[in-house]
Design an enzyme around this catalytic site. Structure first.
Site, PDB file in Angstrom:
ATOM      1  N   VAL A   1      -4.925  -2.258   1.703  1.00 40.28           N
ATOM      2  CA  VAL A   1      -3.897  -1.108   1.451  1.00 40.28           C
ATOM      3  C   VAL A   1      -4.758  -0.161   0.754  1.00 40.28           C
ATOM      4  O   VAL A   1      -5.260  -0.626  -0.496  1.00 40.28           O
ATOM      5  CB  VAL A   1      -2.802  -1.468   0.708  1.00 40.28           C
ATOM      6  CG1 VAL A   1      -1.758  -0.326   0.482  1.00 40.28           C
ATOM      7  CG2 VAL A   1      -1.984  -2.738   1.313  1.00 40.28           C
TER       8      VAL A   1
ATOM      9  N   LYS B   1       1.170  -1.848   5.946  1.00 39.87           N
ATOM     10  CA  LYS B   1       0.671  -1.489   4.274  1.00 39.87           C
ATOM     11  C   LYS B   1       2.071  -1.746   3.528  1.00 39.87           C
ATOM     12  O   LYS B   1       1.744  -2.143   2.473  1.00 39.87           O
ATOM     13  CB  LYS B   1      -0.029  -0.039   4.381  1.00 39.87           C
ATOM     14  CG  LYS B   1      -1.271  -0.516   4.939  1.00 39.87           C
ATOM     15  CD  LYS B   1      -2.041   1.169   4.986  1.00 39.87           C
ATOM     16  CE  LYS B   1      -3.585   0.983   5.688  1.00 39.87           C
ATOM     17  NZ  LYS B   1      -4.060   2.264   5.954  1.00 39.87           N
TER      18      LYS B   1
END
Ligand code: HSE
Length: 408
Positions: free
Chosen positions: A135, A208
């Site tokens: 992420v 994410k």
């Protein structure tokens, strides 16, 4: 090798020598000396797993095609997974953990789908599974949530976590161009894939935010449950209205505390000038975090690309090398978290419709009109704060709604 550093080598393997895997090798070569000092031991890439041979390349002698060679080699302590996709990456990563090796991955699809399971195997085998680069690329957000912000209950995470769409929204805002034109440009520059669906429809950002929410909630959030809208319906006309309102349109991935759970969503939002994410432009990513003790914090930087992403992967390698023989506790239980129904969340909505003001007011009550002289065959207005479910009902009642974008 520097004086004072023990001449012991931590041997690692890199699975997948693409954009990120080759970046990992480059980061290790470039920063070898400082990495050695940080770990207290040397770092050597012993194997590179790939389908290709890389003939004539300096890494050719390290290339293997069978992941079992790595799993069976007791010298390898740390493995980097940079292949992408869920399979065969998941099978390979499990084999490495089962064989007592720590693993770091940049692969958000793998982490979103199997994070809890892989952490549990790592715990059982007294090794570690890390995923900083999954992420926000090079932005240190995962470690920040797992260690620096553990004193807080996180009330909100809202991020621009997809560089491709942020580049496109920035170009549209700056140049007033249309979606298709800007997509073509992003593809030519290599920012968007030939098949851009995962980015432009928000699926990448959805994975994410599912990972980030799993971490703050301490249990599994399935990305399939995340309500996701992309940017493919945003037009140059929407940008004109946004400018008139002094706002920008950004694709946000957001997670907000809702009682014991979170409302999680990916969608375009209209941000005011004073919001910290307003000025995040181009391919940059940023994650805004609100903690119940900390207040607001923001993490900003390069969210994709070979070296920024590899930088986060190698930071994990250093962490893993420093913790050989010690599992670092990480709460991400496999029990699925039931996320809140987004339709119960409230927002103000900007709406474009082909309707008379009298009809608008009959349905929505008092609204604020936004006048864009070039678009005189429609009406643009901002509603009062409404629940999503109520907004949908009113929009259906009004009919002829061309667009609606949430305020943030
Ligand atoms: N396509 C992704 C992005 C790559 O644009 O952010 C990094 O996950």
């Amino acid at each position: 090798m520097n004086k004072g550093v023990k001449e012991i080598m931590i041997k690692i393997a890199v699975m997948g020598y693409g954009t990120i895997g080759s970046g990992v090798v480059q980061v290790i070569e470039t920063n070898q000396d400082s990495l050695c000092k940080k770990i207290g031991e040397g770092l050597e890439v012993k194997y590179i797993l790939d389908l290709r041979d890389f003939e004539g390349d300096p890494i050719q002698s390290k290339v293997v095609h069978d992941y079992q060679i790595i799993a069976d080699d007791p010298e390898v302590a740390v493995v980097v997974e940079s292949m992408g996709g869920v399979e065969p990456a998941c099978t390979f990563v499990k084999a490495m953990l089962e064989a007592g090796k720590s693993v770091t991955t940049s692969n958000k699809a793998l982490v979103a789908a199997h994070g809890a399971e892989l952490i549990a195997i790592a715990k059982q085998k007294n090794v570690n599974f890390m995923f900083e680069a999954s992420v926000g690329g090079g932005i240190p957000i995962i470690r920040a949530l797992n260690s620096c912000l553990t004193a807080d209950r996180i009330e909100e995470i809202s991020g621009i976590v997809n560089g491709t769409t942020n580049y496109m929204m920035t170009r549209m805002a700056e140049e007033g161009c249309d979606f298709e034109e800007v997509l073509k440009d992003a593809q030519e520059k290599g920012y968007a894939e030939k098949d851009p669906t995962a980015d432009i429809e928000g699926h990448d950002a959805g994975r994410k935010i599912a990972i980030l929410t799993s971490l703050i909630a301490g249990q599994q959030v399935d990305f399939e449950d995340v309500y996701t809208e992309g940017i493919s319906k945003i037009t140059a006309a929407d940008i004109l209205y946004a400018k008139q309102m002094g706002r920008v349109i950004k694709l946000l991935a957001t997670s907000k505390q809702a009682g014991d759970t979170y409302t999680v969503m990916v969608a375009p939002f209209l941000l005011p000038k004073e919001h910290p994410l307003y000025t995040v432009n181009g391919v940059f990513n940023a994650v805004f975090v609100r903690g119940n003790m900390l207040g607001d914090a923001m993490f900003y930087g390069s969210g994709a690309g070979s070296l920024p992403t590899a930088s986060a992967v190698v930071a994990d390698v250093v962490e893993l090398a420093k913790h050989i023989g010690k599992h670092i506790e990480l709460e991400w239980r496999p029990q699925k978290l039931e996320i809140a129904d987004y339709k119960q969340q409230s927002a103000r909505f900007f709406v474009r419709a082909k309707a008379e003001p009298s009809a608008v007011e009959k349905v929505f009550g008092a609204v604020t009109y936004i006048d864009v002289p070039q678009l005189n065959e429609e009406v643009g207005f901002i509603t009062s704060e409404l629940k999503e479910a109520d907004f949908e009902q009113k929009a259906a009642e009004l009919g002829s709604v061309i667009q609606r974008i949430r305020f943030h």
